[in-house]
Scaffold this motif. Structure first.
Motif, PDB file in Angstrom:
ATOM      1  N   THR A 276      -0.616   1.359  14.514  1.00  0.00           N
ATOM      2  CA  THR A 276       0.143   0.117  14.430  1.00  0.00           C
ATOM      3  C   THR A 276       1.500   0.368  13.779  1.00  0.00           C
ATOM      4  O   THR A 276       2.541  -0.068  14.269  1.00  0.00           O
ATOM      5  CB  THR A 276      -0.660  -0.898  13.598  1.00  0.00           C
ATOM      6  N   LYS A 277       1.480   1.127  12.694  1.00  0.00           N
ATOM      7  CA  LYS A 277       2.715   1.400  11.961  1.00  0.00           C
ATOM      8  C   LYS A 277       3.673   2.217  12.838  1.00  0.00           C
ATOM      9  O   LYS A 277       4.871   1.917  12.924  1.00  0.00           O
ATOM     10  CB  LYS A 277       2.380   2.171  10.679  1.00  0.00           C
ATOM     11  N   ALA A 278       3.123   3.239  13.492  1.00  0.00           N
ATOM     12  CA  ALA A 278       3.964   4.089  14.362  1.00  0.00           C
ATOM     13  C   ALA A 278       4.591   3.251  15.467  1.00  0.00           C
ATOM     14  O   ALA A 278       5.776   3.411  15.780  1.00  0.00           O
ATOM     15  CB  ALA A 278       3.125   5.221  14.948  1.00  0.00           C
TER      16      ALA A 278
ATOM     17  N   GLN B 238       5.249   0.070  15.492  1.00  0.00           N
ATOM     18  CA  GLN B 238       6.283  -0.837  14.978  1.00  0.00           C
ATOM     19  C   GLN B 238       7.589  -0.102  14.692  1.00  0.00           C
ATOM     20  O   GLN B 238       8.663  -0.664  14.808  1.00  0.00           O
ATOM     21  CB  GLN B 238       5.782  -1.522  13.692  1.00  0.00           C
ATOM     22  N   GLN B 239       7.460   1.178  14.315  1.00  0.00           N
ATOM     23  CA  GLN B 239       8.666   1.937  13.958  1.00  0.00           C
ATOM     24  C   GLN B 239       9.286   2.656  15.152  1.00  0.00           C
ATOM     25  O   GLN B 239      10.336   3.274  15.021  1.00  0.00           O
ATOM     26  CB  GLN B 239       8.321   2.958  12.874  1.00  0.00           C
TER      27      GLN B 239
ATOM     28  N   ARG C  92      -4.518   1.679  11.734  1.00  0.00           N
ATOM     29  CA  ARG C  92      -3.416   1.304  10.847  1.00  0.00           C
ATOM     30  C   ARG C  92      -2.188   2.186  11.139  1.00  0.00           C
ATOM     31  O   ARG C  92      -1.069   1.709  11.254  1.00  0.00           O
ATOM     32  CB  ARG C  92      -3.844   1.463   9.383  1.00  0.00           C
ATOM     33  N   ARG C  93      -2.440   3.482  11.291  1.00  0.00           N
ATOM     34  CA  ARG C  93      -1.335   4.411  11.564  1.00  0.00           C
ATOM     35  C   ARG C  93      -0.718   4.152  12.931  1.00  0.00           C
ATOM     36  O   ARG C  93       0.493   4.233  13.103  1.00  0.00           O
ATOM     37  CB  ARG C  93      -1.827   5.853  11.503  1.00  0.00           C
TER      38      ARG C  93
ATOM     39  N   GLU D  51       0.740  -5.863  16.160  1.00  0.00           N
ATOM     40  CA  GLU D  51       1.662  -6.729  15.411  1.00  0.00           C
ATOM     41  C   GLU D  51       3.111  -6.487  15.799  1.00  0.00           C
ATOM     42  O   GLU D  51       4.001  -6.445  14.950  1.00  0.00           O
ATOM     43  CB  GLU D  51       1.458  -6.576  13.905  1.00  0.00           C
TER      44      GLU D  51
ATOM     45  N   THR E  19      -1.494   7.961  19.841  1.00  0.00           N
ATOM     46  CA  THR E  19      -2.119   7.296  18.693  1.00  0.00           C
ATOM     47  C   THR E  19      -3.592   7.006  18.954  1.00  0.00           C
ATOM     48  O   THR E  19      -4.062   7.099  20.086  1.00  0.00           O
ATOM     49  CB  THR E  19      -1.421   5.947  18.426  1.00  0.00           C
TER      50      THR E  19
END
Ligand code: GDP
Length: 454
Positions: free
Chosen positions: A295-297, A299-300, A292-293, A327, A272
């Motif tokens: 962070t999202k990756a 979290q998932q 943003r990407r 986060e 990332t």
């Protein structure tokens, strides 16, 4: 939907030069095609050596013909195969000769399997297992898919569905006498059966919670500041392990995914965009999007590998800072902290339970992988015989579970018709696993994933 009255044909083996190739023909015109090309129809299920000729009588090849009259055939229809020499010219000529026959056309992707499903030769989840067998990249994926092809989930779900339908029938019978109270013994039986079946489904879901992870792969995200050594680490890993899919580089700041076979498990590792410390926020919109990407990756992900550069003062604080930025406050994901660029490490101790790697010197990777394997074992919690192998099945089972739980809350005596409705929806969810009911919307997606000739 595609017309089943048409006779279809296709090359069933991979194209190119090889020992042999097999052309498949299915539908009412299969017998006629054998008569036209192979000079007649052999006895059922017996290979016959024969000349293969086109409509003008030209010799295209000598090979084997085999005949399966319906319904005892792979597709449930009249079905034939021609086993030919593995030459592209022969395939082209024989396919051309078949196409010239009245009522025959080239098959669509997955159409043979689709017909097998429509004619009751296999359930939908078995067709999905077949697709998974063909697509398997790792040994665990292969084992799981074979297990499900052999003993499909629908064996169990169809039994439950039959039980639910039986309960509905009993309720309907009672509802016909709406003015009367439901006899206590019927109420007791229905309540008991409902409880039992709900428990069985709950247990199945619980025991197979992580079943789809074997098929879908384990998602690992590399997280760290810019220049923490993420890309170099990923390259080092990809160089050591068998890459399943070549790395797909996206646009700048996009996420790069490399799929690897680690200890038989399919693992997707994502590199990332680096996360900067909060005091130096991303400079531009593109970097912000990258963050943003990332962070999202993260979290998932199933596992986050957090890279902290050697000599970073207070690595544990740096780790917490990184997780805060992404986060990540609660599990999942599992966090795997790593000291990167270990070759540069000066007299600094590595925190307990952390691993250290030097992608540059290729050291520490083996230990890291060993640790990863241990984490994966606990993460998967299940073996390749997990009954639930696809997200679709898990979703439908959960839908059924919700309905049955709901049904138990209803006062059967007061609102039997509400209970019947919940049972109906629960049974429908189960029926969608086997494909026995109401699956038109998913058929295209499932069968298009096959190649032509399957
Ligand atoms: P990323 O931004 O986190 O992807 O970091 P890179 O992988 O691009 O690495 C940043 C810099 O650190 C590059 O100049 C790498 O050559 C260097 N680097 C990466 N791994 C190591 C390592 O293990 N040891 C040393 N000494 N340098 C490394």
């Amino acid at each position: 939907m595609l017309g089943q009255d048409e006779t279809i044909f296709a090359l069933g083996t991979a194209g190119g030069r090889g020992g042999i190739q097999v052309i498949r023909i299915s539908g009412a015109g299969a017998g006629g095609a054998l008569r036209a090309l192979a000079g007649g129809i052999p006895p059922p299920r017996m290979l016959r050596f024969t000349a293969i000729r086109d409509g003008d009588g030209a010799l295209l090849d000598r090979g084997m013909a085999v005949w399966f009259p319906h319904p005892a055939s792979p597709t449930g229809e009249d079905y034939a195969e021609l086993h030919l020499h593995g030459a592209p010219q022969i395939a082209r000529l024989v396919l051309g000769a078949l196409g010239a026959l009245e009522g025959l056309r080239l098959a669509e992707a997955g159409e043979f399997t689709r017909r097998a499903f429509l004619n009751g030769k296999m359930s939908l989840d078995q067709a999905e297992a077949l697709a998974d067998v063909i697509d398997a990249d790792t040994i665990t994926q292969h084992r799981q898919a074979m297990a499900r092809l052999d003993a499909p989930l629908s064996q169990i779900t169809e039994t439950w569905r039959a039980q639910l339908i039986n309960m509905m029938a009993q309720l309907e019978a009672v509802l016909d006498f709406a003015d009367e109270e439901i006899p206590q013994n019927i109420l007791d039986t229905l309540n008991r059966e409902l409880k039992e079946i709900t428990k069985e489904i709950n247990d199945l879901i619980k025991e197979n919670k992580r079943g789809p992870i074997i098929r879908d792969g384990i998602n690992i995200v590399l997280l760290g500041k810019p220049n923490a050594g993420k890309s170099t680490f990923l390259n080092a890993l990809a160089g050591r392990e068998e890459a399943i899919v070549s790395a797909e580089a996206g646009t700048t700041r996009d996420i790069i995914n490399v799929s690897l076979d680690i200890q038989g498990y399919a693992v997707h590792i994502k590199d990332t965009a680096g996360l900067r410390p909060t005091q130096s926020a991303p400079k531009n919109a593109i970097e912000q999007e990258g963050v943003r990407r990332a962070t999202k990756a993260a979290q998932q992900a199933d596992i986050v590998v957090a890279l902290i550069e050697a000599n970073t003062p207070n690595p544990k604080t740096a780790l917490n800072e990184l997780l805060k930025q992404a986060e990540i406050t609660k599990k999942p994901p599992i966090i795997m902290p790593v000291i990167s660029k270990a070759d540069l490490q000066k007299n600094q101790t590595t925190p307990k339970n952390w691993t250290k790697i030097s992608a540059k010197n290729n050291t520490g990777l083996e230990k890291w992988q060993q640790k990863l394997s241990e984490i994966m074992e606990t993460l998967i919690e299940t073996n390749e015989s997990a009954l639930i192998s696809r997200q679709r099945h898990q979703n439908l089972l959960k839908e059924c579970q919700t309905r049955l739980t709901q049904a138990q809350k209803i006062n059967l005596n007061k609102n039997p018709e509400l209970t019947a409705e919940e049972l109906r929806t629960a049974a429908a969810a189960l029926g969608r696993i086997s494909g026995r009911i109401d699956v038109e919307d998913v058929l295209d997606a499932i069968f298009k994933s096959f190649c032509i000739g399957k």
